[in-house]
Design an enzyme around this catalytic site. Structure first.
Site, PDB file in Angstrom:
ATOM      1  N   ARG A 187       0.928  -1.176   0.179  1.00 20.69           N
ATOM      2  CA  ARG A 187      -0.062  -0.048  -0.043  1.00 20.69           C
ATOM      3  C   ARG A 187       0.706   1.475  -0.078  1.00 20.69           C
ATOM      4  O   ARG A 187       0.448   2.299   0.633  1.00 20.69           O
ATOM      5  CB  ARG A 187      -0.998   0.030   1.120  1.00 20.69           C
ATOM      6  CG  ARG A 187      -2.037  -1.042   1.060  1.00 20.69           C
ATOM      7  CD  ARG A 187      -2.833  -0.998  -0.216  1.00 20.69           C
ATOM      8  NE  ARG A 187      -3.742  -2.268  -0.161  1.00 20.69           N
ATOM      9  CZ  ARG A 187      -3.717  -3.291  -0.972  1.00 20.69           C
ATOM     10  NH1 ARG A 187      -2.303  -3.275  -1.566  1.00 20.69           N
ATOM     11  NH2 ARG A 187      -4.296  -4.344  -1.144  1.00 20.69           N
ATOM     12  N   SER A 236     -11.027  -0.015   1.447  1.00 20.75           N
ATOM     13  CA  SER A 236     -10.849  -0.421   2.587  1.00 20.75           C
ATOM     14  C   SER A 236      -9.993   0.842   3.473  1.00 20.75           C
ATOM     15  O   SER A 236      -9.202   1.388   2.906  1.00 20.75           O
ATOM     16  CB  SER A 236      -9.499  -1.449   2.388  1.00 20.75           C
ATOM     17  OG  SER A 236     -10.291  -2.529   1.750  1.00 20.75           O
ATOM     18  N   GLU A 306      -5.199   3.228   5.714  1.00 18.04           N
ATOM     19  CA  GLU A 306      -4.726   3.260   4.411  1.00 18.04           C
ATOM     20  C   GLU A 306      -5.220   4.614   3.676  1.00 18.04           C
ATOM     21  O   GLU A 306      -4.755   5.011   2.669  1.00 18.04           O
ATOM     22  CB  GLU A 306      -5.652   1.984   3.559  1.00 18.04           C
ATOM     23  CG  GLU A 306      -5.405   1.742   2.235  1.00 18.04           C
ATOM     24  CD  GLU A 306      -5.681   0.496   1.713  1.00 18.04           C
ATOM     25  OE1 GLU A 306      -6.378   0.516   0.661  1.00 18.04           O
ATOM     26  OE2 GLU A 306      -5.600  -0.473   2.385  1.00 18.04           O
TER      27      GLU A 306
END
Length: 313
Positions: A187, A236, A306
């Site tokens: 990520r 997410s 995130e």
């Protein structure tokens, strides 16, 4: 960095295109929350972006590049500086060339602008019988955002497909960089935060259109079944900790369905914070912090967002 308001007239004279003044960022975020940006400017090519970046640097004005707004959270108080939207040439897609034979499979290079939406690129790949990006069919972000955060799903990550990128630094210099030098991790990539991605070239594999379309349909159905695709969210919300799942931890902490104001932990997938209709950014931030505290108290694990919080908490 200086606030823009003291240079607003100068910017108005300097910039020939449209400027949105004090426009709410809720219009530019998939979470549908966020206070006003001092100014929002769309740029359509590298030359315009170079001109704007150099002016902002000269006047010490902060700036933010925003694509689809699918992975950002802007506080209710808004953000200082200029939000830059990539349009025009930044949303283009083109087939470049076939490379030499690699591992007995012919690769095809596709270049897409940083402002191009990932699902648009996936659909283009379907039309060209190219495989590799099927996992991105339901990810609503732009190419730029997807690469900067090394977006992924179903065990795949976009960084593994990047052959080369075109970058601009804070001095306005434009240069290419090989994908293998971008330092992709889970990520994120490893380049400085003020490095701007202009376009990316992907190395893809020719395949069967029927198989590619069937794979995309499978991933879309999995998303519809397991994720709250009909409600405003940022996808997410938390990164998965090593060898575990953020959604599992949040659910085990008893927080599935828990809400703060108009923000709620999705009952479909615990790693999604959804806006039920009247959420504020403060509601979402409060819920985020509650989740972090409860998961840490229960499991000793600090969940890392995130989602990028622009302007800080």
């Amino acid at each position: 960095m200086a606030r823009l308001n003291s240079h607003a007239r100068d910017l108005d004279r300097f910039w020939q295109g449209r400027i949105l003044w004090d426009s709410p960022m809720s219009k530019f975020s998939t979470l549908k929350v966020g206070g006003p940006a001092e100014a929002i400017i769309s740029v359509t090519n590298n030359q315009e972006l170079n001109k704007l970046i150099l002016w902002l640097k000269k006047h010490e004005i902060g700036w933010w590049i925003v694509g689809r707004g699918s992975n950002i959270l802007v506080p209710d108080t808004g953000i200082a500086g200029v939000v830059i939207i990539l349009e025009g040439e930044f949303r283009s897609i083109e087939k470049l060339m076939n490379s030499s034979i690699t591992r007995k499979k012919e690769k095809v290079l596709i270049r897409a602008g940083a402002g191009c939406l990932l699902p648009k690129l996936v659909n283009y790949c379907i039309s060209q019988n190219l495989s590799g990006l099927e996992f991105g069919v339901g990810i609503p972000g732009s190419i730029g955002g997807a690469i900067v955060m090394n977006a992924g799903a179903w065990g795949y990550e976009i960084g593994s497909l990047v052959d080369e990128v075109l970058l601009m630094n804070s001095n306005g210099d434009i240069f290419p960089e090989q994908g293998r030098n971008l330092g992709f991790f889970y990520r994120k990539w490893s380049l400085p935060h003020n490095m701007i991605l202009l376009s990316a070239t992907f190395s893809l594999t020719p395949g069967s259109k029927d198989i590619i379309k069937a794979t995309c349909r499978k991933y879309q159905e999995l998303r519809r079944r397991n994720q709250p695709v009909a409600e405003p969210s940022a996808g997410s919300f938390f990164k998965n900790p090593p060898a575990d799942s953020a959604g599992r931890l949040i659910e085990k902490a008893g927080l599935k369905g828990f809400s703060v104001g108009g923000a709620k932990i999705s009952e479909k997938h615990a790693n999604f914070i959804v806006n039920t209709g009247k959420a504020s950014a403060a509601d979402i931030l409060h819920l985020m912090q509650t989740v972090q505290q409860e998961v840490y108290k229960r499991f000793g694990i600090k969940l890392e967002p995130e989602v990028h919080i622009l302007g800080g908490v």
